[in-house]
Design a protein around this motif. Structure first.
Motif, short mmCIF file in Angstrom:
data_model
loop_
_atom_site.label_atom_id
_atom_site.label_comp_id
_atom_site.label_asym_id
_atom_site.label_seq_id
_atom_site.Cartn_x
_atom_site.Cartn_y
_atom_site.Cartn_z
N LEU A 174 20.77 17.23 -32.81
CA LEU A 174 21.90 17.15 -33.72
C LEU A 174 21.46 16.43 -34.98
CD1 LEU A 174 24.91 17.49 -34.41
CD2 LEU A 174 25.34 15.31 -33.23
N SER A 175 21.40 17.16 -36.08
CA SER A 175 21.04 16.59 -37.38
C SER A 175 22.30 16.50 -38.24
CB SER A 175 19.99 17.46 -38.08
OG SER A 175 18.80 17.53 -37.34
N GLN A 176 22.52 15.34 -38.83
CA GLN A 176 23.70 15.12 -39.66
C GLN A 176 23.28 15.03 -41.12
OE1 GLN A 176 27.23 13.92 -37.60
NE2 GLN A 176 26.16 15.87 -37.48
N PRO A 177 23.61 16.04 -41.95
CA PRO A 177 23.07 16.11 -43.31
C PRO A 177 23.52 15.00 -44.24
CG PRO A 177 24.73 17.81 -42.95
CD PRO A 177 24.44 17.22 -41.61
N GLU A 178 24.68 14.41 -44.03
CA GLU A 178 25.19 13.39 -44.95
C GLU A 178 25.19 12.00 -44.35
OE1 GLU A 178 25.74 14.20 -48.01
OE2 GLU A 178 25.38 16.32 -47.59
N THR A 179 24.42 11.79 -43.28
CA THR A 179 24.50 10.56 -42.52
C THR A 179 23.26 9.70 -42.71
OG1 THR A 179 25.84 11.64 -40.85
CG2 THR A 179 24.76 9.61 -40.18
N GLY A 180 23.47 8.38 -42.73
CA GLY A 180 22.38 7.43 -42.78
C GLY A 180 22.07 6.89 -41.40
N HIS A 181 21.77 5.60 -41.34
CA HIS A 181 21.35 4.96 -40.09
C HIS A 181 22.56 4.45 -39.33
CE1 HIS A 181 18.13 3.37 -37.60
NE2 HIS A 181 18.76 2.22 -37.53
N GLU A 182 23.36 5.38 -38.81
CA GLU A 182 24.58 5.00 -38.11
C GLU A 182 25.06 6.14 -37.24
OE1 GLU A 182 27.57 4.23 -41.01
OE2 GLU A 182 27.29 6.15 -42.02
N GLU A 183 25.84 5.78 -36.23
CA GLU A 183 26.44 6.78 -35.36
C GLU A 183 27.59 7.47 -36.08
OE1 GLU A 183 28.04 6.87 -30.77
OE2 GLU A 183 28.77 5.28 -32.09
N THR A 184 27.75 8.75 -35.83
CA THR A 184 28.86 9.52 -36.38
C THR A 184 29.76 9.99 -35.23
OG1 THR A 184 27.73 11.65 -36.21
CG2 THR A 184 27.37 10.36 -38.24
N PRO A 185 30.99 10.40 -35.54
CA PRO A 185 31.85 10.96 -34.48
C PRO A 185 31.20 12.15 -33.77
CG PRO A 185 33.17 10.45 -36.41
CD PRO A 185 31.74 10.25 -36.81
N GLU A 186 30.46 12.97 -34.51
CA GLU A 186 29.79 14.11 -33.89
C GLU A 186 28.71 13.63 -32.90
OE1 GLU A 186 31.64 15.35 -37.63
OE2 GLU A 186 30.24 13.72 -37.15
N MET A 187 27.98 12.59 -33.28
CA MET A 187 26.99 12.03 -32.37
C MET A 187 27.67 11.46 -31.13
SD MET A 187 24.35 9.98 -34.89
CE MET A 187 23.46 10.78 -36.22
N ARG A 188 28.76 10.75 -31.31
CA ARG A 188 29.46 10.17 -30.17
C ARG A 188 29.90 11.26 -29.19
NH1 ARG A 188 32.22 5.26 -28.80
NH2 ARG A 188 30.43 4.38 -29.91
N ARG A 189 30.46 12.33 -29.71
CA ARG A 189 30.90 13.43 -28.84
C ARG A 189 29.70 14.04 -28.10
NH1 ARG A 189 34.64 14.42 -33.12
NH2 ARG A 189 33.19 15.87 -34.14
N ALA A 190 28.59 14.21 -28.82
CA ALA A 190 27.40 14.80 -28.20
C ALA A 190 26.85 13.91 -27.10
CB ALA A 190 26.34 15.07 -29.27
N VAL A 191 26.83 12.60 -27.35
CA VAL A 191 26.32 11.65 -26.35
C VAL A 191 27.19 11.67 -25.10
CG1 VAL A 191 25.98 9.20 -25.84
CG2 VAL A 191 25.14 10.15 -27.99
N LEU A 192 28.50 11.62 -25.28
CA LEU A 192 29.40 11.60 -24.12
C LEU A 192 29.29 12.89 -23.31
CD1 LEU A 192 32.58 9.84 -25.53
CD2 LEU A 192 30.77 8.88 -24.09
N GLU A 193 29.22 14.03 -24.00
CA GLU A 193 29.06 15.29 -23.29
C GLU A 193 27.75 15.32 -22.52
OE1 GLU A 193 28.77 20.12 -24.21
OE2 GLU A 193 29.41 18.73 -25.79
N PHE A 194 26.71 14.81 -23.15
CA PHE A 194 25.38 14.80 -22.55
C PHE A 194 25.33 13.90 -21.31
CE2 PHE A 194 20.97 13.18 -22.37
CZ PHE A 194 20.25 14.37 -22.38
N LEU A 195 25.89 12.70 -21.42
CA LEU A 195 25.87 11.77 -20.30
C LEU A 195 26.85 12.18 -19.20
CD1 LEU A 195 25.58 8.37 -22.20
CD2 LEU A 195 23.75 9.68 -21.09
N ASN A 196 27.99 12.74 -19.60
CA ASN A 196 28.97 13.18 -18.61
C ASN A 196 28.48 14.36 -17.77
OD1 ASN A 196 31.10 11.36 -18.79
ND2 ASN A 196 31.96 12.38 -20.58
N ALA A 197 27.42 15.01 -18.22
CA ALA A 197 26.86 16.10 -17.42
C ALA A 197 26.30 15.57 -16.10
CB ALA A 197 25.75 16.81 -18.20
#
Length: 296
Positions: free
Chosen positions: A271-294
């Motif tokens: 997951l690459s975030q084009p407008e993001t710096g060194h921080e978590e984004t809502p899209e990253m949070r959703r991806a992490v939870l989906e990934f771990l919940n697997a």
């Protein structure tokens, strides 16, 4: 590169494997989770660990070895699990407990309750002795993993590693050398080190990452590729100075090659975030939870 050779290259100290000694334990029950404070003996002095687990459900649960970040905020350490940090949307510990996962973090050397010694002083002393701070950190995380794997409330076959920034680097190195880690997710610290050196961006990293001779034998992309065929989630921001796009692409090409060689390309998620710096984004949070919940 084999896990054994990587451990030799990093010079991870050899410790007896198995559940570490617990010097003390305290529990605090909240409405939706239980928080534990543990003090471990990893063989080199007391180490604080913080753990969260579901309050009402019965285990054994999947678990996450949570590798805390750096951010020049040495006082935080393992507290990040319960209190978060500015680069995160919110703390992960209680959230993961609500999702049905155990999570644990331990203070890295020079962080949290171990911040009485400076990163620079300890790293220099260890390098002069032919050792490295990064090796010491990974050794502590391996001991923490052994504790998680030994717990009655944890399913030892479903333990993931996760972290942001410094914790991200530790996550994929750790998963490369510990085959029992079921999956790895990391945010904001995945890039080809040789490419960073070319632009000077490597100097943005802490001295903890200095491993003599590492790039003569391997690279970020190949180390992350050693996680294959296990699932891996890589999240980066294009405006993060630690993960410039060119350096990320160079690393990802090597990691993807390793996954393809294992016929496991579908297990590598990016997951690459084009407008993001060194921080978590809502899209990253959703991806992490989906990934771990697997794992649940």
């Amino acid at each position: 590169m084999t896990p054994e050779r990587l451990k030799e290259l990093i010079r991870i100290p050899v410790r007896p494997r198995g559940a570490p000694t617990i010097l003390s334990r305290e529990s605090e029950t909240h409405e939706d989770h239980v928080a534990e404070r543990l003090v471990f003996d990893f063989g080199e002095g007391p180490v604080r660990g913080l753990l969260t687990r579901p309050a009402a459900r019965l285990g054994p649960f999947p678990a996450v070895l949570y590798c805390h970040a750096h951010g020049n905020r040495y006082a935080i350490g393992a507290s990040e699990l319960l209190a978060g940090r500015p680069s995160l949307i919110s703390p992960y510990g209680p959230l993961l407990a609500r999702e049905g996962l155990v999570a644990m973090s331990v203070d890295m050397p020079t962080f949290g309750e171990r911040s009485h010694e400076s990163e620079g002083a300890l790293a220099k002393a260890l390098l002069w002795q032919g050792k490295s701070l990064f090796a010491m950190m990974l050794a502590d995380l391996l001991s923490a993993f052994d504790h998680l794997a030994s717990r009655d409330d944890v399913d030892a076959g479903r333990i993931a590693a996760f972290g942001l920034s410094m914790g991200a680097t530790q996550t994929y190195f750790l998963a490369a050398i510990e085959p029992r880690i079921a999956r790895a997710a990391h945010l904001c610290c995945y890039a080809d080190l040789a490419s960073l050196i070319e632009t000077g961006a490597h100097d943005l990293h802490g001295i903890y990452m200095t491993v003599p001779g590492l790039l003569a034998e391997t690279s970020t992309g190949r180390i992350a590729g050693m996680v294959a065929p296990r699932p891996q989630l890589i999240c980066t921001g294009d405006h993060d100075p630690l993960t410039p796009p060119a350096a990320v692409e160079a690393a990802y090409a090597e990691t993807l090659t390793a996954y393809r060689e294992m016929d496991a390309a579908d297990a590598l998620i990016r997951l690459s975030q084009p407008e993001t710096g060194h921080e978590e984004t809502p899209e990253m949070r959703r991806a992490v939870l989906e990934f771990l919940n697997a794992m649940t």
